[in-house]
Scaffold this motif. Structure first.
Motif, mmCIF file in Angstrom:
data_model
loop_
_atom_site.group_PDB
_atom_site.id
_atom_site.type_symbol
_atom_site.label_atom_id
_atom_site.label_comp_id
_atom_site.label_asym_id
_atom_site.label_seq_id
_atom_site.Cartn_x
_atom_site.Cartn_y
_atom_site.Cartn_z
ATOM 1 N N PHE A 19 0.994 -1.119 0.069
ATOM 2 C CA PHE A 19 0.180 -0.075 -0.044
ATOM 3 C C PHE A 19 0.787 1.190 0.038
ATOM 4 N N THR A 20 2.066 1.127 0.790
ATOM 5 C CA THR A 20 2.902 2.599 0.672
ATOM 6 C C THR A 20 3.457 2.419 -0.667
ATOM 7 N N GLN A 22 2.313 1.703 -3.539
ATOM 8 C CA GLN A 22 1.285 2.205 -4.202
ATOM 9 C C GLN A 22 0.871 3.538 -4.056
ATOM 10 N N GLY A 23 0.861 4.183 -2.861
ATOM 11 C CA GLY A 23 0.685 5.532 -2.422
ATOM 12 C C GLY A 23 1.528 6.374 -2.922
ATOM 13 N N MET A 32 -5.317 3.259 -5.888
ATOM 14 C CA MET A 32 -4.512 3.539 -4.669
ATOM 15 C C MET A 32 -3.280 4.304 -5.399
ATOM 16 N N THR A 35 -1.769 8.231 -4.205
ATOM 17 C CA THR A 35 -2.713 8.921 -3.486
ATOM 18 C C THR A 35 -2.081 8.896 -1.658
ATOM 19 N N THR A 37 -3.392 9.319 0.968
ATOM 20 C CA THR A 37 -4.204 8.516 2.112
ATOM 21 C C THR A 37 -3.259 7.115 2.250
ATOM 22 N N TRP A 38 -2.894 6.349 1.039
ATOM 23 C CA TRP A 38 -2.383 5.146 1.006
ATOM 24 C C TRP A 38 -0.658 5.487 1.571
ATOM 25 N N SER A 39 -0.100 6.834 1.140
ATOM 26 C CA SER A 39 1.122 6.953 1.523
ATOM 27 C C SER A 39 1.279 7.097 3.059
ATOM 28 N N GLY A 42 -0.485 3.254 4.787
ATOM 29 C CA GLY A 42 0.458 2.275 4.387
ATOM 30 C C GLY A 42 1.487 1.850 5.513
#
Length: 61
Positions: A19-20, A22-23, A32, A35, A37-39, A42
């Motif tokens: 997730f990190t 992707q963020g 994602m 973004t 939010t995911w930074s 994550g």
């Protein structure tokens, strides 16, 4: 039971790392990606997962 928590912790740490990435836009092709939010979420998810894994597999007294 501790093994199950340890495995879930490792999985959470891996997903949090994904997730990190992707963020921050390293991994593309997802809603994602790039973004904020995911930074933020994550690394928190990854640290919680890592904490669970360490707690589950630490030596007992």
């Amino acid at each position: 039971m501790r093994h199950v928590v340890g495995v879930l912790g490792v999985l959470a740490a891996l997903f949090g790392s994904l997730f990190t990435l992707q963020g921050f836009g390293v991994v593309q092709g997802s809603p994602m990606s790039n973004t904020t939010t995911w930074s933020v979420l994550g690394p928190i998810i990854a640290l919680v997962g890592l904490g669970l894994a360490v707690w589950a597999w630490r030596p007992r007294r």
